[in-house]
Design a protein around this motif. Sequence first.
Motif, PDB file in Angstrom:
ATOM      1  N   GLY A 136       0.811  -1.221   0.000  1.00  0.00           N
ATOM      2  CA  GLY A 136       0.000   0.000   0.000  1.00  0.00           C
ATOM      3  C   GLY A 136       0.840   1.265   0.000  1.00  0.00           C
ATOM      4  N   MET A 191      -1.698  -4.720  10.894  1.00  0.00           N
ATOM      5  CA  MET A 191      -2.905  -3.904  10.653  1.00  0.00           C
ATOM      6  C   MET A 191      -4.171  -4.749  10.733  1.00  0.00           C
ATOM      7  SD  MET A 191      -2.474  -2.399   6.772  1.00  0.00           S
ATOM      8  CE  MET A 191      -0.748  -2.011   6.739  1.00  0.00           C
ATOM      9  N   ASP A 277       6.756   3.633  12.467  1.00  0.00           N
ATOM     10  CA  ASP A 277       5.884   2.764  11.675  1.00  0.00           C
ATOM     11  C   ASP A 277       5.894   1.345  12.248  1.00  0.00           C
ATOM     12  OD1 ASP A 277       4.904   4.620   9.520  1.00  0.00           O
ATOM     13  OD2 ASP A 277       7.041   5.014   9.508  1.00  0.00           O
ATOM     14  N   ALA A 278       5.846   0.354  11.368  1.00  0.00           N
ATOM     15  CA  ALA A 278       5.735  -1.021  11.851  1.00  0.00           C
ATOM     16  C   ALA A 278       7.104  -1.572  12.233  1.00  0.00           C
ATOM     17  CB  ALA A 278       5.082  -1.879  10.782  1.00  0.00           C
TER      18      ALA A 278
END
Length: 324
Positions: A136, A191, A277-278
């Motif tokens: 994404g 997510m 972020d991740a």
Amino acid sequence: MIKKIARAHTNIALIKYWGKADAKQRLPLMSSLSMTLDAFYTDTYLEAATENTFYLNGIKQANRASERVFALLALLNERYGKSTHYQVRSYNTVPTAAGLASSSSAFAALVGAFDHYYQLELSPRTLSRLARMGSGSATRSIFGGFAIWQKGHDDASSYAYPLDEQPELDLHLLAIELNTAPKAISSTAGMALAQSSPLFAGWLTRNELELTEMTQAIASKDFTQLGQLAELNANEMHAMNLTAQPGFTYFEPATITLMQLVRQWRIEGIEVYYTLDAGPNIKLLCQLKNVKIITERLASVFDNVKIINTSFGPGLSYRNVSCR
Ligand code: PMV
């Protein structure tokens, strides 16, 4: 021999994408806004071969990374009526899968390389939609500066567009490499879990509002508002993880130490904000005048910490390289 490679720079979301409406088509539940970085990028070259192979930084890959590359190539083949196998060679200046957005540049460069190989001359919007099928965040790496990925409602309407490709804003992002080991929970898994948070529905509303406010902060070159919003939005994303059922986190002890230091430095008058972020690696947002002092302070707290000072990078581009 001269070869033309596709180069895409990574981007870091200031307003995050963290949830899928449609996993197969990678349609997001929310729109997102990012900054493309100059320091981190992926160079990719592909050519026809008897079987699919993927080399990353010169090393043949036989793992999940190559499966995702081949899956996107299969999809591109299907869309454009090809039945070829490929040898793909990528060079990354960013550690892979450590929450430093390596997949954003990787898949943007891959669709760029495919486009070039067949001379398709696809529009940036089409390239962005195709990159989405790989990852994404890759939608936004087609563009430089600030980009928005509008969530859309189907394949045709979910793509990124440039908000400002050459921002005149004094904004530096310091990527702090606390740990570059690949993350234990992929962003896809993270997510999916986050959506079980009881706070998730409320966050979707917040995200929409914060994206509008971030656009305003950028238009008015308001660093303070930009930094505050980016930090809030990152904290909210990670709050979804902490409150998921079961809860989880990407934070490591050093991550929390640094978050607390950032707050302390602000009290002392050094204007700096964080986003992450991740993965455990924090990115600091600051203005040029504070890069030196922040770098010195980081070096005094963490042993051998790698700090990469980045600012705005360009969108997808092509360059000639000579090979033997
Ligand atoms: O598209 P992915 O799988 O790289 O997921 C990106 C998720 C975040 O980096 C956390 C947020 C974002 O919008 O880039």
